[in-house]
Design an enzyme around this catalytic site. Structure first.
Site, short mmCIF file in Angstrom:
data_model
loop_
_atom_site.label_atom_id
_atom_site.label_comp_id
_atom_site.label_asym_id
_atom_site.label_seq_id
_atom_site.Cartn_x
_atom_site.Cartn_y
_atom_site.Cartn_z
N ASP A 191 0.84 -1.19 0.00
CA ASP A 191 0.00 0.00 0.00
C ASP A 191 0.88 1.24 0.00
O ASP A 191 2.01 1.23 0.50
CB ASP A 191 -0.89 0.02 1.25
N ARG A 192 0.33 2.31 -0.52
CA ARG A 192 1.09 3.56 -0.62
C ARG A 192 1.66 4.00 0.73
O ARG A 192 2.81 4.45 0.82
CB ARG A 192 0.20 4.66 -1.20
#
EC number: 5.4.99.-
Length: 328
Positions: free
Chosen positions: A154-155
């Site tokens: 995930d970012r």
């Protein structure tokens, strides 16, 4: 939408905008359309299919169909396809943002490139982002013939990110993922006191895409089977540091399973607890406390078992130091 145009030059072998690529054994076996998507980064699929249909892409001087599978020593002719000038600014800005990736390399050889991905950096462009880790690596290493993500983070998650430098390595590592032969260990700071007897959370997860494009995952009996193992690493008065090892690889799996267990992760903007986050602001934390700490897998070339560890970044280390001093 990416704006692209073809330079209007005669289609001949002396055209300086045309370039030729000789297919290696490692690149053989893939479809020409997929090969072009890798080499013409940022160009829409519709444009790629158009230049193949028009015969502007040739293999061994012959027209081919999009489903043609490349062979060893094939010579691929690629016409001059490029973005308009208006699209260059985001790319340049993206390169500046990901230049830090050169300092994030944990391990590299002829098969692999492994990074300690910084939090806040997407692994690839999309969803409103013009640039990510993989685009940045390709820009920073323009001579690299092949760079592809083996998995994703995930970012807002930091830590170990595996990139393949050969197609054969990508295939081998994907097979390990499918066979659950790759072990991923994350560190997460969760709300409250995680009970030691809760060692596994097995709850099916269903992904929903909102109108805004945002992905929200919920525990739902109609979802995909999902399992995460948890182990207590360290306890504080208001939080627990846990090691989370996903057995399956669903979107937001650790975050949702932690929430489902009643212990959301610190500063999780989708599945978190605002009151818990507020208590942690005194230690300077303002990002998701989820870090891919270690990855164990068999090297695709040598077969040797590797375990790569990624150190915590400064904000996460500072948070733990504060909790140890004031909330142990």
């Amino acid at each position: 939408m990416v704006s692209v145009y073809l330079e209007s030059r005669p289609m001949n072998e002396n055209n300086p905008g045309v370039h030729f690529i000789t297919i290696t054994a490692d690149e053989a076996g893939q479809r020409i359309d997929n090969f072009l998507r890798t080499h013409l980064k940022g160009v829409p699929k519709s444009m790629i299919y158009r230049i193949v249909r028009k015969g502007e892409v040739r293999v061994n001087k012959k027209r081919v169909k999009p489903e043609y599978k490349l062979q060893n020593d094939d010579e691929v002719r690629i016409p001059p396809v490029r973005r308009s000038d208006d699209e260059q600014a985001p790319v340049s800005a993206g390169i500046d943002k990901v230049a830090v990736l050169n300092d994030a390399v944990l391990y590299e050889d002829d098969y692999l490139l492994i990074l300690n991905k910084p939090a806040g950096t997407a692994v690839h462009g999309g969803s409103g982002l013009s640039f990510g880790v993989i685009e940045g690596l390709r820009a920073l290493r323009p001579d690299a013939r092949f760079l592809e993500l083996v998995h994703r983070l995930d970012r807002d998650t930091s830590g170990v990110l595996l990139v393949a430098k050969k197609r054969s390595a990508l295939r081998a590592l994907h097979e390990q993922l499918r066979a659950k032969g790759m072990q991923k260990d994350y560190l997460a700071l969760v709300c409250g006191q995680w009970q030691s007897h809760v060692k596994t959370v097995a709850a099916p997860l269903l992904k929903n895409i909102l109108a805004s494009g945002e992905r929200i995952v919920r525990v739902n009996s109609e979802g995909k089977p999902s399992e995460t193992r948890f182990k207590v690493e360290e306890r504080f008065t208001l939080a627990t540091l846990v090691r989370a090892s996903p057995i399956t690889g669903r979107t937001h799996q650790i975050r949702v399973h932690a929430q489902h267990a009643g212990h959301p992760i610190a500063f999780d903007d989708r599945y978190g607890d605002g009151a818990f986050d507020q208590q942690l602001t005194v230690c300077g934390l303002n990002r998701l406390f989820l870090h891919a700490a270690a990855l164990r897998f068999d090297h695709p070339g040598s077969g040797e078992t590797l375990r790569i560890e990624a150190p915590l970044d400064a904000p996460l280390r500072q948070c733990l130091l504060y909790l140890r001093a004031h909330h142990k």
